[in-house]
Design a protein around this motif. Structure first.
Motif, PDB file in Angstrom:
ATOM      1  N   TYR A 266      56.988 -43.335  26.855  1.00  0.00           N
ATOM      2  CA  TYR A 266      57.668 -43.738  25.630  1.00  0.00           C
ATOM      3  C   TYR A 266      59.136 -43.330  25.670  1.00  0.00           C
ATOM      4  N   SER A 267      60.003 -44.227  25.220  1.00  0.00           N
ATOM      5  CA  SER A 267      61.423 -43.918  25.117  1.00  0.00           C
ATOM      6  C   SER A 267      61.682 -43.101  23.852  1.00  0.00           C
ATOM      7  N   GLN A 268      62.934 -42.634  23.698  1.00  0.00           N
ATOM      8  CA  GLN A 268      63.286 -41.871  22.502  1.00  0.00           C
ATOM      9  C   GLN A 268      63.191 -42.726  21.252  1.00  0.00           C
ATOM     10  N   GLU A 269      63.469 -44.026  21.383  1.00  0.00           N
ATOM     11  CA  GLU A 269      63.381 -44.909  20.216  1.00  0.00           C
ATOM     12  C   GLU A 269      61.928 -45.206  19.854  1.00  0.00           C
ATOM     13  N   GLU A 270      61.071 -45.324  20.867  1.00  0.00           N
ATOM     14  CA  GLU A 270      59.673 -45.670  20.614  1.00  0.00           C
ATOM     15  C   GLU A 270      58.904 -44.505  19.996  1.00  0.00           C
ATOM     16  N   LEU A 271      59.120 -43.289  20.471  1.00  0.00           N
ATOM     17  CA  LEU A 271      58.393 -42.130  19.959  1.00  0.00           C
ATOM     18  C   LEU A 271      59.336 -40.930  19.901  1.00  0.00           C
ATOM     19  N   PRO A 272      59.965 -40.684  18.750  1.00  0.00           N
ATOM     20  CA  PRO A 272      60.853 -39.528  18.614  1.00  0.00           C
ATOM     21  C   PRO A 272      60.084 -38.219  18.769  1.00  0.00           C
ATOM     22  N   VAL A 273      60.702 -37.241  19.433  1.00  0.00           N
ATOM     23  CA  VAL A 273      60.112 -35.920  19.620  1.00  0.00           C
ATOM     24  C   VAL A 273      61.115 -34.874  19.155  1.00  0.00           C
ATOM     25  N   ILE A 274      60.695 -34.039  18.197  1.00  0.00           N
ATOM     26  CA  ILE A 274      61.507 -32.917  17.711  1.00  0.00           C
ATOM     27  C   ILE A 274      60.878 -31.630  18.232  1.00  0.00           C
ATOM     28  N   SER A 312      65.470 -38.706   9.181  1.00  0.00           N
ATOM     29  CA  SER A 312      66.570 -39.331   9.909  1.00  0.00           C
ATOM     30  C   SER A 312      66.062 -40.061  11.152  1.00  0.00           C
ATOM     31  N   HIS A 313      65.184 -39.408  11.916  1.00  0.00           N
ATOM     32  CA  HIS A 313      64.691 -40.031  13.146  1.00  0.00           C
ATOM     33  C   HIS A 313      63.708 -41.158  12.850  1.00  0.00           C
ATOM     34  N   LEU A 314      62.966 -41.059  11.751  1.00  0.00           N
ATOM     35  CA  LEU A 314      62.078 -42.153  11.377  1.00  0.00           C
ATOM     36  C   LEU A 314      62.878 -43.395  10.992  1.00  0.00           C
ATOM     37  N   LYS A 315      63.997 -43.203  10.289  1.00  0.00           N
ATOM     38  CA  LYS A 315      64.848 -44.340   9.934  1.00  0.00           C
ATOM     39  C   LYS A 315      65.458 -44.976  11.179  1.00  0.00           C
ATOM     40  N   THR A 316      65.878 -44.117  12.116  1.00  0.00           N
ATOM     41  CA  THR A 316      66.445 -44.645  13.367  1.00  0.00           C
ATOM     42  C   THR A 316      65.397 -45.438  14.134  1.00  0.00           C
ATOM     43  N   ARG A 317      64.165 -44.885  14.186  1.00  0.00           N
ATOM     44  CA  ARG A 317      63.083 -45.576  14.888  1.00  0.00           C
ATOM     45  C   ARG A 317      62.769 -46.910  14.221  1.00  0.00           C
ATOM     46  N   ALA A 319      64.746 -48.785  12.420  1.00  0.00           N
ATOM     47  CA  ALA A 319      65.823 -49.731  12.675  1.00  0.00           C
ATOM     48  C   ALA A 319      65.748 -50.277  14.101  1.00  0.00           C
ATOM     49  N   SER A 320      65.391 -49.398  15.054  1.00  0.00           N
ATOM     50  CA  SER A 320      65.273 -49.825  16.449  1.00  0.00           C
ATOM     51  C   SER A 320      64.135 -50.825  16.614  1.00  0.00           C
ATOM     52  N   VAL A 321      62.993 -50.533  15.981  1.00  0.00           N
ATOM     53  CA  VAL A 321      61.844 -51.451  16.046  1.00  0.00           C
ATOM     54  C   VAL A 321      62.200 -52.795  15.431  1.00  0.00           C
ATOM     55  N   ALA A 322      62.884 -52.772  14.289  1.00  0.00           N
ATOM     56  CA  ALA A 322      63.262 -54.015  13.623  1.00  0.00           C
ATOM     57  C   ALA A 322      64.224 -54.828  14.478  1.00  0.00           C
ATOM     58  N   ALA A 323      65.183 -54.134  15.135  1.00  0.00           N
ATOM     59  CA  ALA A 323      66.149 -54.838  15.976  1.00  0.00           C
ATOM     60  C   ALA A 323      65.461 -55.486  17.174  1.00  0.00           C
ATOM     61  N   ARG A 324      64.519 -54.736  17.803  1.00  0.00           N
ATOM     62  CA  ARG A 324      63.801 -55.299  18.946  1.00  0.00           C
ATOM     63  C   ARG A 324      62.946 -56.488  18.525  1.00  0.00           C
ATOM     64  N   GLN A 325      62.300 -56.356  17.352  1.00  0.00           N
ATOM     65  CA  GLN A 325      61.454 -57.440  16.867  1.00  0.00           C
ATOM     66  C   GLN A 325      62.290 -58.684  16.559  1.00  0.00           C
ATOM     67  N   GLN A 326      63.475 -58.468  15.970  1.00  0.00           N
ATOM     68  CA  GLN A 326      64.353 -59.590  15.661  1.00  0.00           C
ATOM     69  C   GLN A 326      64.811 -60.288  16.933  1.00  0.00           C
ATOM     70  N   LEU A 327      65.123 -59.467  17.966  1.00  0.00           N
ATOM     71  CA  LEU A 327      65.535 -60.046  19.237  1.00  0.00           C
ATOM     72  C   LEU A 327      64.409 -60.852  19.867  1.00  0.00           C
ATOM     73  N   LEU A 328      63.185 -60.286  19.828  1.00  0.00           N
ATOM     74  CA  LEU A 328      62.046 -60.995  20.395  1.00  0.00           C
ATOM     75  C   LEU A 328      61.777 -62.292  19.647  1.00  0.00           C
ATOM     76  N   GLU A 329      61.851 -62.233  18.309  1.00  0.00           N
ATOM     77  CA  GLU A 329      61.579 -63.428  17.510  1.00  0.00           C
ATOM     78  C   GLU A 329      62.632 -64.508  17.764  1.00  0.00           C
TER      79      GLU A 329
END
Length: 609
Positions: A266-274, A312-317, A319-329
């Motif tokens: 998993y990348s940092q965007e896919e699964l944030p780790v604190i 903060s990291h959940l919001k970033t995640r 947004a990243s998921v939404a951006a990837r989904q928009q690109l795929l769509e």
């Protein structure tokens, strides 16, 4: 969250499809045979059922008829899934009571459209449903309590939803929380709601993880607890985790090693780790951040600070998921949507399956006389747009190379190819025959002479590829066909496209390195690290025939026993771990096998005389 019951006996198929459905927001329940499917349909009351037709205990047709005859399950939509796709399969499935039908390998976009269509129909006013006012006034379900036997690493803390303006006290909230080994089934809702983030708290100190888990639960999160790195990796593999709070100092697999393994998949965007660490352990923090941690908090944990960083990291995640989904769509919308099996080919028979797809015989619907073709279907399970782009580029490069190969009687040419999202198709001419894997199984155990005969034919074909500067990379027995026509030699029907693509992807995406390594010792060790050379093909051929040879007994004759041992040594040299220890070229390997075959033939002939 709509609940789907997936009834599938093939572990690889159900794991892959189950994960992909969960990523799209579905709650997935699994059954491994028709009998279990009927039972779980009664107890789980899913919104929809995906029913494999070829099942043990009770097949899909019988299970469907049973469900449609039951008062409690008759209205549940059922989509039939089958790999056969013969003429009449659709009619038979619909006659059994299925609401729709789809073929394997699953085209996810097409299947999702069918799922959404059926789910929307069940939510229409004409469909029997619970009145909204009844659902709103329903009495909450009794609170469940954790079973004493369940280990802490398997406990799941699920927050109780709050809709009343007057929030209960922390003590009341904790008393009404649900703690159980697995999530309780969610109540049916008129429309799916956004999923509650699931946080994984990893700490070997029971008091620490329980306290933090309860406090996060009160803030509206679902919380999974793990007492070790090993348990954390297991939870991540089996549960849809949104963010990980990982203690650095733990026995066994520590936090740093656990982080390394998470980042392999998993990348940092896919699964944030604190990371959680002591205040004076700055060197651990630096190492963790270099290895891919998103953030860190210090112990004792300041909850407001921890919550701010989590949000903060959940919001970033998100947004990243939404951006990837928009690109795929946008990519999917812009690209043509070919329906491969519906418009181009009709599946006749699946002749082999492997971890990434299958090889099948199909009828070409575009030709007036509908000739048969050999069709390879490969599926790479990913939602990463960067990976999909890389796959597309690599696949096109592979096909360009293969289309330029000079015709050869022992190598089936590529007629056409297609990439549909993460599914790849390669089409060859059809030859009547039997896969080499089945030939070897029917003749087992192979004596040394027969082993050398088959190896010679395989090595000859691979040498043809090498002369055209093509390395196969994984020439296993399912890549070759023994024609039915008498006197015909083996024919190559699979050029090793997917192993080469995976090998190249493994350099940038470590999860593909693991996929290759998981295929066992028949894969050359260097391929999982992005390297394949002509000697790589030697390794696979040597491994295959060395294993076949080991099934045969050398016999009591000293001369034949000595020749058996010499045969073993030839194939053993071909599959040495060190590339330099193998034969210098495929020609050298083939010459050694062919010369030895003549010795074996003469020895057998002299014994007969």
């Amino acid at each position: 969250m709509p609940k789907i019951l997936l009834v599938e006996d093939n572990e690889l198929n159900r794991d892959m499809l189950g994960r992909r459905l969960k990523r799209r927001g579905y709650d997935v329940v699994i059954a491994v045979d028709g009998g279990e499917g009927v039972k779980k349909a009664l107890t789980e009351q899913p919104d929809l059922i995906l029913m494999d037709m070829s099942l043990p205990v009770m097949n899909g047709w019988e299970a469907t008829r049973t469900l449609k005859a039951g008062d409690q399950t008759a209205t549940i939509p059922i989509i039939a899934l089958t790999a056969h796709a013969m003429v009449g399969d659709r009619e038979e499935a619909l006659a059994a009571g299925c609401d729709d039908y789809d073929t394997k390998p699953v085209d996810l976009k097409r299947l999702l459209q069918k799922i959404e269509t059926l789910l929307q129909k069940t939510q229409e006013p004409s469909a029997p449903s619970q009145p909204l006012e009844v659902a709103a006034n329903a009495t909450p379900a009794p609170t469940a309590v954790a079973t004493p036997d369940a280990p802490r690493s398997e406990q799941l803390v699920t927050a109780t939803a709050r809709t009343s303006p007057a929030d209960p006290s922390p003590e009341e909230s904790e008393a009404t929380s649900r703690v159980a080994g697995t999530p309780l089934p969610s109540a049916p809702t008129p429309a799916p709601e956004p999923a509650t983030p699931t946080l994984l708290v990893v700490d070997d100190v029971e008091a620490n993880r329980d306290m933090l888990g309860r406090r996060l639960q009160r803030k509206g999160y679902e919380v999974v607890l793990a007492d070790s790195g090993e348990a954390a990796l297991e939870r991540i593999a089996t549960t849809d985790i949104t963010l990980v709070l990982l203690d650095i100092m733990m026995p066994g697999i520590g936090g740093i090693e656990t982080l390394k393994r998470i980042r392999q998949t998993y990348s940092q965007e896919e699964l944030p780790v604190i990371m959680a660490t002591a205040k004076d352990a700055s060197e651990n923090v630096v190492e963790a951040l270099e290895l891919g941690a998103n953030d860190y908090i210090t112990k004792p944990i300041d909850l407001p600070v921890a919550l701010a960083r989590i949000q903060s990291h959940l919001k970033t995640r998100e947004a990243s998921v939404a951006a990837r989904q928009q690109l795929l769509e946008s990519t999917v919308t812009a690209a043509p949507q070919p329906s491969f099996w519906d418009d181009h080919f009709r599946l006749v028979e699946v002749i082999s399956k492997h971890a990434f797809g299958q090889t099948a015989i199909a009828q070409d619907l575009q030709e007036p006389d509908t000739p048969l073709r050999i069709v390879h279907t490969f599926r790479l399970d990913t939602n990463n747009s960067e990976v999909l782009q890389s796959v597309q580029e690599l696949f096109l490069a592979e096909m360009t190379t293969l289309k330029q190969l000079a015709p050869h009687v022992q190598c089936l040419p590529v007629l056409s190819f297609l990439q549909d999202s993460e599914v790849l198709y390669v089409v060859h001419e059809h030859v009547e025959g039997t896969l080499l894997s089945k030939v070897l199984a029917s003749k087992a155990p192979l004596n040394p002479r027969m082993t050398c005969k088959f190896a010679d034919e395989v090595l000859t074909i691979i040498e043809i590829l090498h002369q055209a500067d093509v390395v196969h990379s994984h020439p296993h027995p399912d890549c070759f066909l023994q024609p039915n026509e008498k006197g015909k030699k083996l024919v190559l029907i699979d050029y090793g496209v997917v192993p080469r693509i995976l090998s190249k992807l493994s350099v940038q995406y470590p999860q593909y390195q693991k996929l290759l390594q998981d295929q066992g010792d028949i894969v050359a060790p260097e391929i999982s690290y992005g390297t394949f050379k002509p000697e790589t093909d030697q390794y696979v051929v040597g491994k295959i025939f060395l294993q076949a040879l080991q099934l045969s007994a050398p016999g009591n004759d000293p001369e034949l026993a000595e020749l058996h041992q010499a045969t073993t040594q030839i194939f053993a040299q071909m599959c040495q771990f060190n590339i330099q220890a193998r034969y210098p070229t495929m020609y050298d390997a083939n010459r050694a096998v062919r010369n030895h075959w003549h010795k074996l033939w003469k020895a057998e002939l002299s014994k007969k005389l």
